[in-house]
Structure formats: structure tokens, C-alpha cells
Design an enzyme around this catalytic site. Sequence first.
Site, PDB file in Angstrom:
ATOM      1  CG  HIS A   1     -15.917 -39.080 -26.153  1.00  9.83           C
ATOM      2  ND1 HIS A   1     -17.230 -38.604 -25.977  1.00  9.83           N
ATOM      3  CD2 HIS A   1     -15.353 -38.829 -25.120  1.00  9.83           C
ATOM      4  CE1 HIS A   1     -17.100 -37.689 -25.422  1.00  9.83           C
ATOM      5  NE2 HIS A   1     -15.738 -37.709 -24.675  1.00  9.83           N
TER       6      HIS A   1
ATOM      7  N   GLY B   1     -13.587 -36.299 -19.835  1.00  4.70           N
ATOM      8  CA  GLY B   1     -12.761 -37.138 -19.947  1.00  4.70           C
ATOM      9  C   GLY B   1     -11.317 -36.615 -20.455  1.00  4.70           C
TER      10      GLY B   1
ATOM     11  CB  SER C   1      18.206 -37.739 -56.076  1.00  2.55           C
ATOM     12  OG  SER C   1      18.277 -38.963 -55.405  1.00  2.55           O
TER      13      SER C   1
END
Length: 558
Positions: free
Chosen positions: A220, A55, A434
Site C-alpha cells: 500500500h 483496494g 556502431s
Amino acid sequence: MKKLINDPRRVVREMLEGLVALCPDQALLAEADVVVRAARAAPEARPVAVLSGGGAGHEPAHAGYVGAGLLDAAVAGDVFTSPSTDAVLAAIRAVAGPAGALLVVKNYTGDRLNFGLAAELARAEGIPAEIVVVADDVALRDTVPPERRRGIAGTVLVHKIAGAAAARGLGLEEVAAQARAASAALGSMGVALGACTVPAAGRPGFALEEGAVELGLGIHGEQGVSREALQPADALVETLLGRILADLGTEPRARVVLLVNGLGGTPPMELAIVARAALAGLRARGLVVERAWCGNYLTAIEMPGCSLSVMQVDDARLALLDAPAAAPAWTGDGRVAPPNILPAPPAAPAAPPPEPGPLAPAIGAALLRVAAALEAAEPELTALDSAAGDGDLGISMARGAAALRALPEGAHANPAEMLAEAGQALRRAIAGSSGPFYAVALLRAARALEGQASPDAAAWAGAFRAAADAIGALGGARAGDRTMLDALLPAAEAFEQSAGQGLGPAWGAALAAAEAGLRATQEMTPRLGRASYLGARALGTPDAGAAAVLVWMRALAR
């Protein structure tokens, strides 16, 4: 759901089109979501073809590993869904010759069914085909038999070994044997700090409360085998490594390789911290780490978290991992070395501290008041800086406060000594802008007061003016740019004008002018610094740097 997509039904195809457009060594099949190597020999001259897939949603896997020495083809299904049998078969037909095809499959039912059926159909067409199933997830050790475990990120290392074996010209059975042996020597386990969102679903796969993690998850978007309390990175790594190595049964002096894999939503900063702990944990157990890789190799869309994979190696397997390879997602040779921490150059010998002057006790008390005020203001300064900056001013000032507290006793001897020592300390303690601004201001003021054991108000005012001018010269800011100077410059002018009234009244006038300057910044459009990127959106909030000036000025007034 906020995602940079068009149509959820077109996500996979459009993604593959984009990936292939960026890689001239790859091509995309017209009728299937299959990425193949663009340059292919004639079928009869092809070595064993190595294919993988599954997938989508695991990018850069699997298309990212299509290239010389790795995969010949990658087959993509819908997000977290196995590709179809026809797509896998199309991939086999596109890249395999008489030498056959090896299919590297992660151990999920859909992938095993579709890749397995495609391999059977390929054999019926006369194409030899073998399947290697990777089941490296040791989190399921006590839940299912070894052959039922999931395949997760360690699969990438099996891709590399199979691709290198095929590139050597080995036969299909030998390539498959090398891949199976590598898979058997491999263990992986993951941890998630949150869920991911599948485009078609439009919402996270599960809810995870603050302060909790999912331990032992797949790839998944599912939950893990247990929900645990969030721990420091070192402790989580120790848990993962302990379970992986217990499953592998590694012995001291065993040779291993390590894969630190991000799940898609973990920044490189955190992955590097995990890699540091994993390397240290392996070496502390007496293991020899031959290679290590760290990055996003096989993800779960944007899930925050990571997995660790450990593979035992010998000379032969290490040679396959070291073999040349070229694919978009294969990032390097993984060579590692022992930690290489170089000592800092020796500092110049310190000068003997000066004799304390008459103001030494007052100077010491003033520094402590400033430090306490900066520490108390950390939340307020963080909130202001987060509204129109990067949110680090509060912690920067707190670090500066700690540096002031740590100044040696000799730093209080006289005003010039105190200012110079404070400037050097803040330069080292405070990162970002700074630190340099305060350092140059204090060093310039120190020079203005050199040799003055008890400066009068006019001398203090001159030093204050020198400090403010130094900040403007270093950063290029001017009055009205919405910076710390919009508090400092009015204060410097009022201090000088009121110096004849004595130090107390003059400082009170300077403080009142600084307070008015801070209020005025709410209506200023920023022209410098990160706030300038917001433009008019910064209106209504006072400048954080100017607010920090008021913190220490008020502390000195007290």
C-alpha cells in the site's frame, strides 16, 4: 503528479470499465465496482464461488484473476482502500449459488471487517460463506504474531488453488481447507527502490534517498520494516529468500513453487535478473523448484521493487496449481527446467599469425592510443548521445577500446591485418549500430591495403575513403544527415586531396576537415537514427557518432 487519469475520484471505475472492455469473458456490475465472470451457470448449478478483492492500485489484481479456474468475482475499493461491505455483498449475490462462496482476504483490518461483515450478511440470506485470510508477509515475523501479518503477493497463488478446487466441484469446507493449507505453506517478502503516488494524494508516500531501499514493505505504498543500503540484486534476493525459508522451515529436497512479483515500476529486465538469482538460491539450498512465475501479479501502483513468494507443495497442491485456468493476468503454467546453456559452435581453426612487418611496433602503439582516448571520452560521448539518442555510445566505445587492447600480438603485424582484426573485434564487442559500422569500415579498408607492408599516404587515403563509403552503403546515410559520415566524408576528401604532401600533413588536413564537419552537425536536422525522432529538438548539440570519430582521429594524430 503526472498520471494518465481524468478525475482521481473516478479512477477505479474508469479503470474497471477499461479492463472489462478488453476482456469479453468479464462483466462489470452496474451499481458496484465488482468484476464478475460474464458466463455464469444458473445459481442452482454453480460450484463454490471464489471471490477476492481489496483496494485498487494492485493491478492486475484483483480483476485480472476473474476467469475460469480462478476467481468468480473481484471487488475493488478506492486506491489502497478496502471495498465497502455492500460492494462485497453485491459480489456474493451476483456469483454465489446454494454451494456458497469462499472469500479470499488479505490480512488488513479494513478488508477483514468489510469482507467479514458481508459474509455474515450473506449467511443471513441463506448463502453459505467462508473466509480464508492470507497473511504471508514474513517481514513481520519479529514484529507481530503470525495471525497479524499482512497479506501480499502470495495471495495470487491462493486464488489459483481455491479456484481450481472449486472448479473440481469440491464443497465449500473442502475448498476453504485447501486454500487455508496453501496459505499456511506460503511466505513472501518484498523490497522497494522507491515510493509510489496515490492519485488522490498527488505526491509520493515517502522519500527514499539515493542508494537506499525499503526492506519488508507491504503493498500500500508504505515504508518497510527497515531502510537498508542498496545492494546488487543477488544480495537482495539472498536476503529475501533467507528470511522466507527460515520462516517456512523448509527442509532440503522440499518441493516448492516461486512467484517473482513486480511492484509496478520494475522493468522485466530487472525482474528476470531477480528470478535468475531466486531460482539459483532455492536450488543451492537443495530445494526442488516445481514451478515459477515472474511478472507483475500484485502491484503497488508504480512502485519500483519486487517481492518473492515461496510456497511448499506436494502432488495434490501442485495439481491444483497446474489445473486449467483462463484469466487475463494468469500468465502460464510456470514450468521450469534446469539452466540450459548451449556451447557456442567451434570456431574455424585460426591461421598462423603473419610475420611482423616494419610498421608493427607503430601499429601496436597507435591502437593503445586510440583505446585510451575512447576510454577517456566515455562520459562526454554518453552525454552527447543522451541528448539526442539512447545514451549508449560512450559505453559502446569503451567496450570497443577494451576489444582493441585485447587484440593478439599478431594483429599488429601489418596494416591490413590490424584493420581486419580490429573490425572483427569491434563487431563482437559493440552492440547497436556502431559495431556493424566500424566493422564494415575496417574490413573494407583492410582489403584496400592487402599486401602493403608500408602503405604511402595515397594508399592510406584510399583505404580511408573505402571505409567511409562502406559505412554509407551499409546504413544508407549521406552527407548532411547528421551522422558520423558528416565527419568522415569531409575527412576522406581532404585526406585524398592532401596525400601528395605526405602522411603527416595529409592526416592533419583530414582531421581539420572532420572537426569542421562535427561543428556543422550542430545545425543539421537529423534524418537517420534515433536522433531523427527528435527533429529540430536536436539542433545545437553536435552528433555523438561524429564526435566519436574525432576522438580516434585525434589520437592517431598524436
